[in-house]
Design a protein around this motif. Structure first.
Motif, PDB file in Angstrom:
ATOM      1  N   TYR A 126     -20.762  -9.438 -34.901  1.00  0.00           N
ATOM      2  CA  TYR A 126     -22.272  -8.930 -34.756  1.00  0.00           C
ATOM      3  C   TYR A 126     -23.274  -9.522 -35.728  1.00  0.00           C
ATOM      4  O   TYR A 126     -22.767 -10.191 -36.711  1.00  0.00           O
ATOM      5  CB  TYR A 126     -22.100  -7.397 -34.947  1.00  0.00           C
ATOM      6  CG  TYR A 126     -21.964  -6.890 -36.250  1.00  0.00           C
ATOM      7  CD1 TYR A 126     -22.824  -6.498 -37.293  1.00  0.00           C
ATOM      8  CD2 TYR A 126     -20.589  -6.877 -36.839  1.00  0.00           C
ATOM      9  CE1 TYR A 126     -22.717  -6.276 -38.497  1.00  0.00           C
ATOM     10  CE2 TYR A 126     -20.185  -6.476 -38.059  1.00  0.00           C
ATOM     11  CZ  TYR A 126     -21.370  -6.117 -38.838  1.00  0.00           C
ATOM     12  OH  TYR A 126     -21.026  -5.669 -40.247  1.00  0.00           O
ATOM     13  N   ARG A 127     -24.426  -9.169 -35.506  1.00  0.00           N
ATOM     14  CA  ARG A 127     -25.317  -9.683 -36.322  1.00  0.00           C
ATOM     15  C   ARG A 127     -25.912  -8.453 -36.998  1.00  0.00           C
ATOM     16  O   ARG A 127     -26.120  -7.458 -36.490  1.00  0.00           O
ATOM     17  CB  ARG A 127     -26.688 -10.591 -35.410  1.00  0.00           C
ATOM     18  CG  ARG A 127     -26.141 -11.691 -34.730  1.00  0.00           C
ATOM     19  CD  ARG A 127     -27.151 -12.584 -34.305  1.00  0.00           C
ATOM     20  NE  ARG A 127     -28.107 -13.152 -35.042  1.00  0.00           N
ATOM     21  CZ  ARG A 127     -27.498 -14.405 -35.910  1.00  0.00           C
ATOM     22  NH1 ARG A 127     -26.506 -15.077 -35.241  1.00  0.00           N
ATOM     23  NH2 ARG A 127     -28.661 -14.960 -36.486  1.00  0.00           N
ATOM     24  N   THR A 128     -26.474  -8.895 -38.258  1.00  0.00           N
ATOM     25  CA  THR A 128     -26.984  -7.881 -39.037  1.00  0.00           C
ATOM     26  C   THR A 128     -28.544  -7.772 -38.939  1.00  0.00           C
ATOM     27  O   THR A 128     -29.111  -8.494 -38.317  1.00  0.00           O
ATOM     28  CB  THR A 128     -26.741  -7.913 -40.540  1.00  0.00           C
ATOM     29  OG1 THR A 128     -27.389  -9.359 -41.010  1.00  0.00           O
ATOM     30  CG2 THR A 128     -25.264  -8.120 -40.742  1.00  0.00           C
ATOM     31  N   LEU A 129     -29.070  -6.858 -39.387  1.00  0.00           N
ATOM     32  CA  LEU A 129     -30.456  -6.802 -39.394  1.00  0.00           C
ATOM     33  C   LEU A 129     -31.321  -7.937 -39.950  1.00  0.00           C
ATOM     34  O   LEU A 129     -32.566  -8.282 -39.540  1.00  0.00           O
ATOM     35  CB  LEU A 129     -31.032  -5.472 -40.075  1.00  0.00           C
ATOM     36  CG  LEU A 129     -32.499  -4.755 -39.718  1.00  0.00           C
ATOM     37  CD1 LEU A 129     -32.610  -4.837 -38.324  1.00  0.00           C
ATOM     38  CD2 LEU A 129     -32.686  -3.659 -40.691  1.00  0.00           C
ATOM     39  N   ASP A 130     -30.806  -8.494 -41.041  1.00  0.00           N
ATOM     40  CA  ASP A 130     -31.281  -9.953 -41.528  1.00  0.00           C
ATOM     41  C   ASP A 130     -30.908 -11.166 -40.774  1.00  0.00           C
ATOM     42  O   ASP A 130     -31.171 -12.187 -41.037  1.00  0.00           O
ATOM     43  CB  ASP A 130     -31.113 -10.126 -43.125  1.00  0.00           C
ATOM     44  CG  ASP A 130     -29.621 -10.216 -43.415  1.00  0.00           C
ATOM     45  OD1 ASP A 130     -28.699 -10.833 -42.500  1.00  0.00           O
ATOM     46  OD2 ASP A 130     -29.121 -10.407 -44.411  1.00  0.00           O
ATOM     47  N   GLY A 131     -30.138 -11.033 -39.770  1.00  0.00           N
ATOM     48  CA  GLY A 131     -29.859 -12.247 -38.685  1.00  0.00           C
ATOM     49  C   GLY A 131     -28.518 -12.557 -38.994  1.00  0.00           C
ATOM     50  O   GLY A 131     -28.100 -13.750 -38.375  1.00  0.00           O
ATOM     51  N   THR A 132     -28.018 -12.295 -40.170  1.00  0.00           N
ATOM     52  CA  THR A 132     -26.486 -12.946 -40.685  1.00  0.00           C
ATOM     53  C   THR A 132     -25.426 -12.480 -39.401  1.00  0.00           C
ATOM     54  O   THR A 132     -25.489 -11.303 -39.047  1.00  0.00           O
ATOM     55  CB  THR A 132     -25.881 -12.278 -41.740  1.00  0.00           C
ATOM     56  OG1 THR A 132     -27.129 -12.522 -42.947  1.00  0.00           O
ATOM     57  CG2 THR A 132     -24.876 -12.973 -42.394  1.00  0.00           C
ATOM     58  N   THR A 133     -24.404 -13.299 -39.272  1.00  0.00           N
ATOM     59  CA  THR A 133     -23.448 -13.101 -38.289  1.00  0.00           C
ATOM     60  C   THR A 133     -22.158 -12.653 -39.191  1.00  0.00           C
ATOM     61  O   THR A 133     -21.906 -13.241 -40.103  1.00  0.00           O
ATOM     62  CB  THR A 133     -23.141 -14.512 -37.537  1.00  0.00           C
ATOM     63  OG1 THR A 133     -24.243 -14.680 -36.676  1.00  0.00           O
ATOM     64  CG2 THR A 133     -21.746 -14.103 -36.453  1.00  0.00           C
ATOM     65  N   GLU A 134     -21.603 -11.561 -38.741  1.00  0.00           N
ATOM     66  CA  GLU A 134     -20.579 -10.763 -39.405  1.00  0.00           C
ATOM     67  C   GLU A 134     -19.467 -10.333 -38.805  1.00  0.00           C
ATOM     68  O   GLU A 134     -19.519 -10.473 -37.546  1.00  0.00           O
ATOM     69  CB  GLU A 134     -21.005  -9.492 -39.984  1.00  0.00           C
ATOM     70  CG  GLU A 134     -22.315  -9.617 -40.990  1.00  0.00           C
ATOM     71  CD  GLU A 134     -21.768 -10.090 -42.607  1.00  0.00           C
ATOM     72  OE1 GLU A 134     -20.796  -9.776 -42.847  1.00  0.00           O
ATOM     73  OE2 GLU A 134     -22.627 -10.159 -43.282  1.00  0.00           O
ATOM     74  N   GLU A 135     -18.171 -10.594 -39.127  1.00  0.00           N
ATOM     75  CA  GLU A 135     -16.839 -10.123 -38.444  1.00  0.00           C
ATOM     76  C   GLU A 135     -16.450  -8.946 -39.288  1.00  0.00           C
ATOM     77  O   GLU A 135     -16.341  -9.029 -40.520  1.00  0.00           O
ATOM     78  CB  GLU A 135     -16.212 -11.038 -38.154  1.00  0.00           C
ATOM     79  CG  GLU A 135     -16.393 -12.205 -37.151  1.00  0.00           C
ATOM     80  CD  GLU A 135     -15.401 -13.091 -36.794  1.00  0.00           C
ATOM     81  OE1 GLU A 135     -14.247 -12.890 -37.121  1.00  0.00           O
ATOM     82  OE2 GLU A 135     -15.671 -14.264 -36.293  1.00  0.00           O
TER      83      GLU A 135
END
Length: 181
Positions: A126-135
């Motif tokens: 998913y993407r976070t509010l700041d635009g970072t892609t996380e798993e």
């Protein structure tokens, strides 16, 4: 000021109304969030978190408040401690073959519960509010909650996983309760 500073005063924020099934928006798939949608999401978050916490609930997806965007909130914390997750354009990229049954409820089907069988563990991107892609990897309640909220983003309610008999019983009971309000 960080973008989630409102959480310290979330109890004073007017909750966004939650749509109740069988509202047609709940059966529509959402579209991916684009960069130009981020301001709308940031504007929606305070009311959505307020609604989720006041319900009380542990997850809320955008369609439940009438937004056709692919994002959801989750917070499994208890009491006054807040540990929110904001999932933007989430997708399950792996799921366990092992299944688990867990009782589920939904803020869009108030006071209705049923056992739902889902994969016991998942891996999500998913993407976070700041635009970072996380798993992240999730199991147990978190895995169930993520799958439940992602279902909302695809226009699926937890009752859609049940037999037609059980689903119809729950929907009739919900309609009767809503008429009594």
């Amino acid at each position: 000021m960080t973008s989630l500073d409102f959480l310290s005063r979330v109890d004073d924020i007017t909750p966004t109304p939650i749509l109740i099934a069988p509202h047609p928006v709940l059966k529509r798939a959402t579209r991916d969030v684009r960069p130009e949608d981020m301001a709308q999401i940031r504007d929606a978050l305070p009311g959505m978190f307020s609604a989720m916490y006041k319900a009380p609930g542990i997850g809320l997806a955008a369609p439940q408040v009438g937004l056709g965007l692919r994002f959801a909130l989750i917070d499994l914390s208890e009491g006054d401690v807040r540990d929110p997750m904001i999932l933007i354009n989430p997708e399950i990229i792996e799921e366990s073959e092992t299944l688990a049954s867990r009782e589920e409820g939904c803020l869009s089907l108030p006071n209705q519960y049923a056992e739902v069988i889902r994969p016991e563990a998942i891996r999500m991107r998913y993407r976070t509010l700041d635009g970072t892609t996380e798993e992240c990897e999730a199991s147990d309640l978190l895995a169930t909650c993520i799958q439940h909220e992602l279902d909302h983003l695809d226009g699926v309610l937890f009752v859609d996983h049940l037999s037609s008999l059980k689903r119809n019983m729950i929907m009739r009971r919900l309609a009767k309760e809503q008429r009594g309000k």
